[in-house]
Design a protein around this motif. Structure first.
Motif, PDB file in Angstrom:
ATOM      1  N   TYR A 181       0.871  -1.278   0.086  1.00  0.00           N
ATOM      2  CA  TYR A 181       0.012  -0.047   0.158  1.00  0.00           C
ATOM      3  C   TYR A 181       0.860   1.253  -0.084  1.00  0.00           C
ATOM      4  CZ  TYR A 181      -4.477  -2.243   0.706  1.00  0.00           C
ATOM      5  OH  TYR A 181      -5.239  -3.344   0.479  1.00  0.00           O
ATOM      6  N   ALA A 239      -0.681  -8.094   7.256  1.00  0.00           N
ATOM      7  CA  ALA A 239      -1.468  -7.537   5.966  1.00  0.00           C
ATOM      8  C   ALA A 239      -1.864  -6.094   6.413  1.00  0.00           C
ATOM      9  CB  ALA A 239      -2.574  -8.475   5.773  1.00  0.00           C
ATOM     10  N   PHE A 240      -2.044  -5.338   5.515  1.00  0.00           N
ATOM     11  CA  PHE A 240      -2.133  -3.669   5.701  1.00  0.00           C
ATOM     12  C   PHE A 240      -3.487  -3.796   6.395  1.00  0.00           C
ATOM     13  CE2 PHE A 240      -4.017   0.303   4.678  1.00  0.00           C
ATOM     14  CZ  PHE A 240      -3.103   1.209   4.822  1.00  0.00           C
ATOM     15  N   GLU A 241      -4.395  -4.865   6.149  1.00  0.00           N
ATOM     16  CA  GLU A 241      -5.884  -4.873   6.699  1.00  0.00           C
ATOM     17  C   GLU A 241      -5.721  -5.131   7.938  1.00  0.00           C
ATOM     18  OE1 GLU A 241      -4.718  -6.201   3.965  1.00  0.00           O
ATOM     19  OE2 GLU A 241      -6.099  -5.707   2.253  1.00  0.00           O
ATOM     20  N   ASP A 242      -4.818  -5.773   8.588  1.00  0.00           N
ATOM     21  CA  ASP A 242      -4.759  -6.286   9.978  1.00  0.00           C
ATOM     22  C   ASP A 242      -4.060  -5.227  10.685  1.00  0.00           C
ATOM     23  OD1 ASP A 242      -5.914  -8.523   9.189  1.00  0.00           O
ATOM     24  OD2 ASP A 242      -4.276  -9.486   8.866  1.00  0.00           O
ATOM     25  N   ASP A 287      -6.109   0.734  13.414  1.00  0.00           N
ATOM     26  CA  ASP A 287      -6.774   1.740  12.728  1.00  0.00           C
ATOM     27  C   ASP A 287      -6.194   3.002  13.199  1.00  0.00           C
ATOM     28  OD1 ASP A 287      -8.543   0.340  11.020  1.00  0.00           O
ATOM     29  OD2 ASP A 287     -10.318   0.258  12.501  1.00  0.00           O
ATOM     30  N   LYS A 342      -4.347   5.566   8.094  1.00  0.00           N
ATOM     31  CA  LYS A 342      -4.483   4.464   7.242  1.00  0.00           C
ATOM     32  C   LYS A 342      -5.429   4.753   6.069  1.00  0.00           C
ATOM     33  CE  LYS A 342      -5.101   0.280   8.321  1.00  0.00           C
ATOM     34  NZ  LYS A 342      -5.842  -1.313   8.850  1.00  0.00           N
ATOM     35  N   ASP A 343      -6.306   5.793   6.183  1.00  0.00           N
ATOM     36  CA  ASP A 343      -7.428   6.241   5.138  1.00  0.00           C
ATOM     37  C   ASP A 343      -6.617   6.851   3.917  1.00  0.00           C
ATOM     38  OD1 ASP A 343      -7.020   8.392   6.908  1.00  0.00           O
ATOM     39  OD2 ASP A 343      -8.877   9.129   6.519  1.00  0.00           O
ATOM     40  N   GLU A 347      -3.580   3.703  -0.493  1.00  0.00           N
ATOM     41  CA  GLU A 347      -4.268   2.874  -1.111  1.00  0.00           C
ATOM     42  C   GLU A 347      -3.438   1.807  -1.897  1.00  0.00           C
ATOM     43  OE1 GLU A 347      -3.479   5.437  -5.663  1.00  0.00           O
ATOM     44  OE2 GLU A 347      -5.344   5.815  -4.720  1.00  0.00           O
TER      45      GLU A 347
END
Length: 54
Positions: A4, A29-32, A35, A46-47, A50
């Motif tokens: 990302y 993983a980036f998703e993990d 926040d 994080k928002d 991309e």
């Protein structure tokens, strides 16, 4: 796992490396990532990342 990229500064989060200085272990993983984690280079949230195309 996808890399990302931080939109504001261009820093790339590579899950194979993680962010050891930021408490993110290699293989995460980036998703993990929590926040409340921020880009180690510019402090963007994080928002502001991309998935890297490629």
């Amino acid at each position: 796992m996808k890399k990302y990229i931080c939109i504001p500064c261009g820093w790339v989060y590579d899950p194979e490396i993680g962010d050891p200085d930021g408490g993110i272990a290699p293989g995460t993983a980036f998703e993990d990532i929590p926040d409340d984690w921020v880009c180690p280079l510019c402090g963007a949230g994080k928002d502001e990342f991309e998935p890297e195309e490629g």
